[in-house]
Design an enzyme around this catalytic site. Structure first.
Site, short mmCIF file in Angstrom:
data_model
loop_
_atom_site.label_atom_id
_atom_site.label_comp_id
_atom_site.label_asym_id
_atom_site.label_seq_id
_atom_site.Cartn_x
_atom_site.Cartn_y
_atom_site.Cartn_z
N GLY A 11 0.85 -1.20 0.00
CA GLY A 11 0.00 0.00 0.00
C GLY A 11 0.88 1.24 0.00
N ARG A 72 1.09 -4.91 -5.86
CA ARG A 72 1.05 -6.17 -5.11
C ARG A 72 1.55 -7.23 -6.09
NH1 ARG A 72 -0.84 -4.29 0.06
NH2 ARG A 72 -2.45 -2.80 -0.34
N THR A 127 3.93 3.06 5.39
CA THR A 127 2.51 2.71 5.43
C THR A 127 1.79 3.71 6.33
OG1 THR A 127 0.91 1.13 6.36
CG2 THR A 127 3.13 0.97 7.20
N ASP A 131 1.66 0.13 11.66
CA ASP A 131 1.52 -1.23 12.20
C ASP A 131 2.80 -2.05 12.11
OD1 ASP A 131 1.59 -1.44 9.46
OD2 ASP A 131 -0.11 -2.81 9.29
N ARG A 173 -5.84 -1.20 8.88
CA ARG A 173 -5.81 -2.68 8.88
C ARG A 173 -6.04 -3.18 10.31
NH1 ARG A 173 -1.50 -5.01 4.60
NH2 ARG A 173 0.03 -4.15 6.04
P1 ADP Z 1 2.57 -4.27 2.67
O1 ADP Z 1 4.01 -4.26 2.32
O2 ADP Z 1 1.96 -2.90 2.63
O3 ADP Z 1 2.30 -5.02 3.95
P2 ADP Z 1 1.58 -6.56 1.14
O4 ADP Z 1 1.30 -7.39 2.32
O5 ADP Z 1 0.59 -6.56 0.02
O6 ADP Z 1 1.78 -5.02 1.49
O7 ADP Z 1 2.99 -7.01 0.56
C1 ADP Z 1 3.55 -6.35 -0.57
C2 ADP Z 1 4.26 -7.34 -1.45
O8 ADP Z 1 5.33 -7.96 -0.72
C3 ADP Z 1 3.42 -8.51 -1.93
O9 ADP Z 1 2.60 -8.20 -3.04
C4 ADP Z 1 4.50 -9.51 -2.30
O10 ADP Z 1 5.07 -9.19 -3.54
C5 ADP Z 1 5.55 -9.28 -1.21
N1 ADP Z 1 5.37 -10.27 -0.12
C6 ADP Z 1 4.42 -10.27 0.85
N2 ADP Z 1 4.56 -11.35 1.66
C7 ADP Z 1 5.60 -12.05 1.18
C8 ADP Z 1 6.25 -13.28 1.57
N3 ADP Z 1 5.82 -14.01 2.61
N4 ADP Z 1 7.31 -13.71 0.84
C9 ADP Z 1 7.74 -12.99 -0.22
N5 ADP Z 1 7.19 -11.83 -0.63
C10 ADP Z 1 6.13 -11.37 0.05
#
Ligand code: ADP
Length: 322
Positions: A11, A72, A127, A131, A173
Site C-alpha cells: 500500500g 502487489r 505505510t 503497524d 488494517r
Molecule cells: P505491505 O508491504 O503494505 O504489507 P503486502 O502485504 O501486500 O503489502 O505485501 C507487498 C508485497 O510484498 C506482496 O505483493 C509480495 O510481492 C511481497 N510479499 C508479501 N509477503 C511475502 C512473503 N511471505 N514472501 C515474499 N514476498 C512477500
C-alpha cells in the site's frame, strides 16, 4: 558496495517519494550508483529497473504517492519467481536493496537476504497504518492522521447543525493507531479499536446520556480492523434509536502531500537505510524510537508481530470524552 537499488511496495503512503529521494541522494553523495525498481517486486521480476540520478528525485519531496509506483505481487512468495528478480539485480552488480513498504514487503526482502548472501536488504517502514514493529512511527501515518482530522472537523460542522451522531470509519488494517490518534485529536466521544474489547451496549448508553445532557452531536471513530462503520451503526440500533450517519473516509487517507513530520521521518530513515548498507548490514528494518534512529532484524520484527499499543493513551481518550 558500488550499486544499490530501491523499490516501493504494498500500500502506498505519503512520504514514500521523500524516502526514495533520501536513498538516492545519500547513495550518490557516497559515490554509489542507484537504481529505481518500478512497480515494486513486479518490476523486479520484469526487469523494470532504471538508474536514477540526482535530478530524477528533484521536485518529489512534496508529492504524495510514489513515482516508482507500487504493486502487489503475490507470485513473489514463490522461490523460483524470486530467483528471476535476484538475477536481474545480479546482472547489474547491485549488492544492496532498500525496500520501502509494509510488513508484507519486508517479508519479500527477508527472503532475498536469506536466499542470496551477496545482496543486502534494508526495510524502510512506509505505510499509513503505523503497524510495523521496531518503530514508533511509519512514513505516512502523520499525513493520514491530519487528513482524517481535517475531514472530521468538517463533518463535525454538519453533525452539530443537525444534532447527529456520526460514525467515522478509518483505515489502519489490524492496527488501531490511526483511529486512536485521530479520535483523540478530534475529541471523539467513542473510539472502537481492534486492540480493546468493545461493549456496544455501554457505548449506546453513553451516547444516550450525552443526548439527555444536551450534547449536540457525537463522533464515533471506528478502526476498519475492528468493524465497519455500517456494522457499528447496526449494532448501536439494537440498543438506541439514534440518527447515526456513517462516513467511510476511504482512500483519501492514503493521498496528499506529506506532512512536515513525514518528510523529515522519510528523509532520516531513507538516509539511514543507505548508511546501514554501507556498513555491511542486512535483513534489518529501520525505525525511529524516542526520536532516535534504530534498526531491528526482520526476524525480530516478525516475531513480535504486533505493533505496541498505547493503552495509556486510550485511557486518556476515555477520560477526556466523558
Ligand atoms: P505491505 O508491504 O503494505 O504489507 P503486502 O502485504 O501486500 O503489502 O505485501 C507487498 C508485497 O510484498 C506482496 O505483493 C509480495 O510481492 C511481497 N510479499 C508479501 N509477503 C511475502 C512473503 N511471505 N514472501 C515474499 N514476498 C512477500
Amino acid at each position: 558496495m558500488k550499486k544499490i537499488a530501491v523499490l516501493t511496495s504494498g500500500g502506498d503512503s505519503p512520504g514514500m517519494n521523500a524516502a526514495v529521494r533520501a536513498v538516492v541522494r545519500t547513495a550518490i553523495y557516497n559515490d554509489i550508483e542507484v537504481y529505481g525498481i518500478y512497480h515494486g517486486y513486479q518490476g523486479l521480476i520484469n526487469d523494470d529497473i532504471h538508474q536514477l540520478d540526482l535530478g530524477a528525485v528533484g521536485d518529489t519531496i512534496q508529492r504524495g504517492g510514489t513515482f516508482l509506483y507500487s504493486a502487489r505481487c503475490p507470485e513473489f512468495k514463490e522461490e523460483s519467481v524470486r530467483q528471476r528478480g535476484i538475477e536481474n539485480l545480479r546482472k547489474r552488480g547491485i549488492e544492496g536493496l532498500v525496500v520501502i513498504g509494509g510488513d508484507g514487503s519486508y517479508r519479500g526482502a527477508q527472503r532475498i537476504s536469506e536466499e542470496c548472501k551477496d545482496i543486502q536488504t534494508i526495510g524502510v517502514p512506509g505505510t499509513i497504518d503505523n503497524d510495523i514493529n521496531g518503530t514508533d512511527f511509519t512514513i505516512g501515518f502523520d499525513t493520514a492522521l491530519n487528513t482524517i482530522i481535517e475531514s472530521v472537523d468538517k463533518i463535525r460542522d454538519t453533525a452539530s447543525s443537525h444534532a447527529r451522531t456520526f460514525i467515522i470509519e478509518v483505515m489502519g488494517r489490524d492496527c488501531g493507531d490511526l483511529a486512536l490518534w485521530a479520535g483523540l485529536s478530534v475529541g471523539a466521544e467513542t473510539i472502537i479499536l481492534p486492540e480493546v474489547d468493545t461493549d456496544i451496549k455501554e457505548i449506546a448508553e453513553r451516547i444516550e446520556n450525552g443526548i439527555k445532557r444536551g450534547k449536540k452531536h457525537s463522533i464515533i471513530m471506528v478502526a476498519e480492523g475492528c468493524m465497519s462503520g455500517e456494522e457499528c451503526s447496526k449494532e448501536l440500533l439494537k440498543y438506541i434509536n439514534v440518527d447515526a450517519r456513517v462516513s467511510v473516509l476511504g482512500h483519501i487517507q492514503r493521498g496528499g502531500s506529506p506532512s512536515g513530520q513525514d518528510r523529515v521521518l522519510a528523509s532520516r530513515l531513507g538516509g539511514y537505510a543507505v548508511e546501514l548498507l554501507l556498513d555491511g548490514k542486512t535483513a534489518l528494518g529501520v525505525g525511529i524510537r524516542n526520536n532516535a534512529l534504530t534498526s531491528t532484524p526482520f526476524e525480530e520484527i516478525f516475531r513480535n508481530n504486533k505493533h505496541e499499543f498505547d493503552y495509556n493513551m486510550f485511557k486518556l481518550t476515555k477520560e477526556l470524552s466523558i
